[in-house]
Design an enzyme around this catalytic site. Structure first.
Site, mmCIF file in Angstrom:
data_model
loop_
_atom_site.group_PDB
_atom_site.id
_atom_site.type_symbol
_atom_site.label_atom_id
_atom_site.label_comp_id
_atom_site.label_asym_id
_atom_site.label_seq_id
_atom_site.Cartn_x
_atom_site.Cartn_y
_atom_site.Cartn_z
ATOM 1 N N GLY A 139 14.379 -17.026 33.205
ATOM 2 C CA GLY A 139 15.430 -17.917 33.684
ATOM 3 C C GLY A 139 15.046 -19.362 33.427
ATOM 4 N N GLY A 141 11.901 -20.413 33.919
ATOM 5 C CA GLY A 141 10.480 -20.455 33.568
ATOM 6 C C GLY A 141 9.620 -21.152 34.602
ATOM 7 N N THR A 142 10.016 -21.082 35.884
ATOM 8 C CA THR A 142 9.308 -21.844 36.919
ATOM 9 C C THR A 142 8.311 -21.014 37.717
ATOM 10 O OG1 THR A 142 11.060 -21.446 38.549
ATOM 11 C CG2 THR A 142 11.270 -23.409 37.170
ATOM 12 N N THR A 279 11.140 -6.339 36.638
ATOM 13 C CA THR A 279 10.417 -5.121 36.271
ATOM 14 C C THR A 279 11.293 -3.884 36.308
ATOM 15 O OG1 THR A 279 9.714 -4.690 38.551
ATOM 16 C CG2 THR A 279 8.261 -6.047 37.184
ATOM 17 N N ILE A 283 18.817 -9.053 36.048
ATOM 18 C CA ILE A 283 19.923 -9.537 36.881
ATOM 19 C C ILE A 283 20.799 -10.443 36.024
ATOM 20 C CG2 ILE A 283 20.536 -10.914 38.909
ATOM 21 C CD1 ILE A 283 17.701 -10.095 40.006
ATOM 22 N N TYR A 478 1.726 -23.168 53.766
ATOM 23 C CA TYR A 478 1.735 -23.539 52.348
ATOM 24 C C TYR A 478 0.563 -24.490 52.104
ATOM 25 C CZ TYR A 478 3.888 -24.817 47.843
ATOM 26 O OH TYR A 478 4.155 -25.000 46.504
#
Length: 579
Positions: A139, A141-142, A279, A283, A478
């Site tokens: 998508g 690539g993030t 996998t 979508i 985080y």
């Protein structure tokens, strides 16, 4: 709240994030602080190698599959040239970025295929299955967990590597339907974050999903990774928002959900797709809940004498007012992150540190809040209620300007990592989540594991943590860490990742709250879901992708070896995927 300037990067040089012309850079005060904290020499520059010097092996894609792919999507949408392959040679994890910066494109695909419809996606999968070619859905690539690298698993035969194509969904950008009455929108998978909002705003609606990757990430990527945005405390995670999806698999198309607001028609198969990371299928379309576009926004900021006290305040708040009464954004920084961020904020940050110190808190924990809505009185009521609870729990109010300053730079983090890597700084993040009763223990244990892995051979490190997603039962943690890069930064990174992941599992946290699994967390997933859980995932893979062509090496852990002479499930799949 960072001291930022902007500079441009020439297009001939590989860069990590976003538009290089818009890349911000840390200012003088920030570099002075980093030099004092971790010994970084700002003048020691290690820029990325030019694109023309990146090492790229010849494409392994044969003439027959190449011709068949061109027939499926049109020859103009099959790319084997250097730049296309290099720009799809991974996502935005530290290993992905480091490899490309140093000229290693070993995870580049053999071709990039750009379909224009779900039907073309299906045809590409048919061709790839027939020719034993692996497929990596792509998508924005993030991925920061190694989720989109073109990993080949040798399935085409002993000692051989099968070809890999990246399936770039950038042409799937239709807004299929917007239903203001039901507050639903059906969007094709290639729409990026800003495009989603641009398509919804004319209808007076918003998705409200703003991860730090907002500028580049896509609808399909959100769903495939169970993404959470910076305002997810208010709007919900993507797995709360998605109600339907179209998914193309090698065995046909699944059309899931979207018929009704709720259903008792068996297990919710949509959950098989949400978080599947490419996998099990590709979508191509998602139906998501949307919300009224906010017309009212209020900011707030508070400080507490410690992170532990502040976390208790957040727990009290969410359990007092319920999720509907919470601020839409809740970001609580621990003592180390607070001090670093306020120091990097320049004069305003120094004033705030003096202010908290004069009030008896030399190591404050900072809480940033944002409320949104369409009813001024409702927003005011939520803000007032939160203020009462936070004051009762030991918090003190700071100027709302603090929250606004954070909001102005909230998407700058990925750009800043490129700047730090230019100066040989190992900079990365990892995240987890746990219940409130376990949160203090996990916070301390994970922080100690990261610090211990970094602070070897006399090195110094900065380890920071914040809460950015709040639930009635717990919260996320985080972590951001910085240190001077070692001679082998990838080995250094692996030691940190392994130590932190082992500790998170032992201490009762989830291996990932919203970054997904990819390759980085795959080995630890089995410890979280157990061998039976791994078996269920592999059974789904066998049913939907029996030849094992979809995103090999991601998400699904390996099964332990069977008795001598007995073929394991992965080997059986690979045999069927032959050249």
């Amino acid at each position: 709240m960072n001291d930022l300037v902007t500079h441009s990067i020439p297009r001939s040089v590989w860069h990590g994030w976003g538009d290089p012309a818009e890349r911000p850079a840390l200012g003088d005060e920030a570099w002075t602080e980093l030099a004092a904290r971790i010994g970084v020499d700002r003048s020691d520059v290690a820029p990325p190698v030019p694109i023309d010097e990146v090492r790229l092996r010849p494409s392994r894609l044969g003439e027959a599959p190449l011709a068949a792919l061109a027939g499926a999507v049109g020859p103009e949408h099959v790319h084997t040239d250097r730049r296309w392959r290099i720009e799809h040679a991974g996502g935005k994890s530290y290993p992905d970025l480091y490899r490309l910066r140093t000229g290693d494109a070993s995870q580049a695909p053999d071709a990039v295929v750009v379909p224009g419809s779900a039907a073309q996606v299906g045809e590409v999968l048919r061709v790839c299955e027939e020719h034993g070619v692996a497929v990596v859905p792509f998508g924005g690539g993030t991925s920061v967990v190694g989720g989109v690298g073109a990993v080949s698993d040798g399935a085409s035969g002993p000692g051989r590597q099968r070809a890999v194509v990246t399936l770039d969904l950038r042409r799937l950008t239709r807004v299929v339907k917007v239903d203001p009455k039901s507050r639903l929108a059906t969007l094709e998978a290639g729409l990026r974050g800003p495009e989603i909002e641009q398509s919804l705003h004319p209808h007076g609606l918003t998705l409200g999903h703003y991860p730090q990757s907002h500028q580049e990430a896509t609808v399909g990527g959100y769903v495939a990774t169970r993404s959470a945005g910076q305002a997810s405390t208010g709007y919900g995670r993507v797995d709360d928002l998605v109600v339907g999806a179209r998914v193309v698999t090698p065995r046909g198309e699944l059309v899931l959900g979207g018929r009704a607001p709720a259903s008792a028609a068996g297990p919710r198969l949509l959950d098989v797709v949400v978080g599947s990371e490419g996998t099990l299928g590709v979508i191509t379309e998602a139906t998501v809940r949307v919300a009224p576009l906010p017309t009212v926004k209020r900011h707030g900021a508070w400080f507490f004498p410690s992170f532990a006290v502040a976390a208790t305040a957040l727990r009290t708040l969410v359990q007092s007012v319920g999720h509907g009464g919470m601020p839409d954004v809740c970001r609580l920084s621990d003592e180390d992150e607070t001090r670093v961020n306020l120091t990097l904020a320049g004069a305003m940050g120094q004033r705030l540190l003096r202010y908290t110190d004069l009030r008896g808190t030399s190591t404050p924990a900072l809480l940033v809040l944002v409320w949104e809505g369409t009813d001024r009185s409702e927003v005011r009521h939520r803000r007032t209620a939160a203020g009462r609870v936070l004051s009762r729990c030991g918090g003190r109010r700071l100027p709302a300007q603090v929250s606004r300053a954070w909001e102005r730079t909230r998407f700058s983090g990925p750009y800043l990592r490129d700047e730090l890597m230019d100066r040989r700084v190992l900079a990365d993040t990892l995240e987890t989540a746990t219940t409130w009763d376990n949160l203090p223990r996990l916070h301390t244990a994970a922080r100690a594991a990261i610090s211990g892995a970094l602070e070897v051979e006399g090195r110094r490190a900065v380890v920071m943590c914040h809460v950015s997603h709040v639930y009635a039962a717990g919260a996320s943690l985080y972590y951001t860490f910085l240190t001077a890069a070692a001679e082998d930064p990838l080995a250094q990174w692996r030691s940190v990742k392994t130590a932190a992941s082992d500790t998170i599992i032992r201490a009762g946290g989830t291996i990932t709250h919203h970054h997904a699994v990819g390759t980085d967390h795959r080995a630890h997933l089995a410890a979280e879901i157990g061998p039976l859980g791994v078996g269920i995932l592999r059974a789904l893979k066998e049913q939907l992708d029996p030849a094992g062509i979809l995103n090999p090496g991601k998400l699904i852990p390996d099964l332990p070896p069977g008795p001598p002479g007995e073929e394991t499930a992965p080997t059986a799949q690979h045999a069927r995927a032959g050249a």
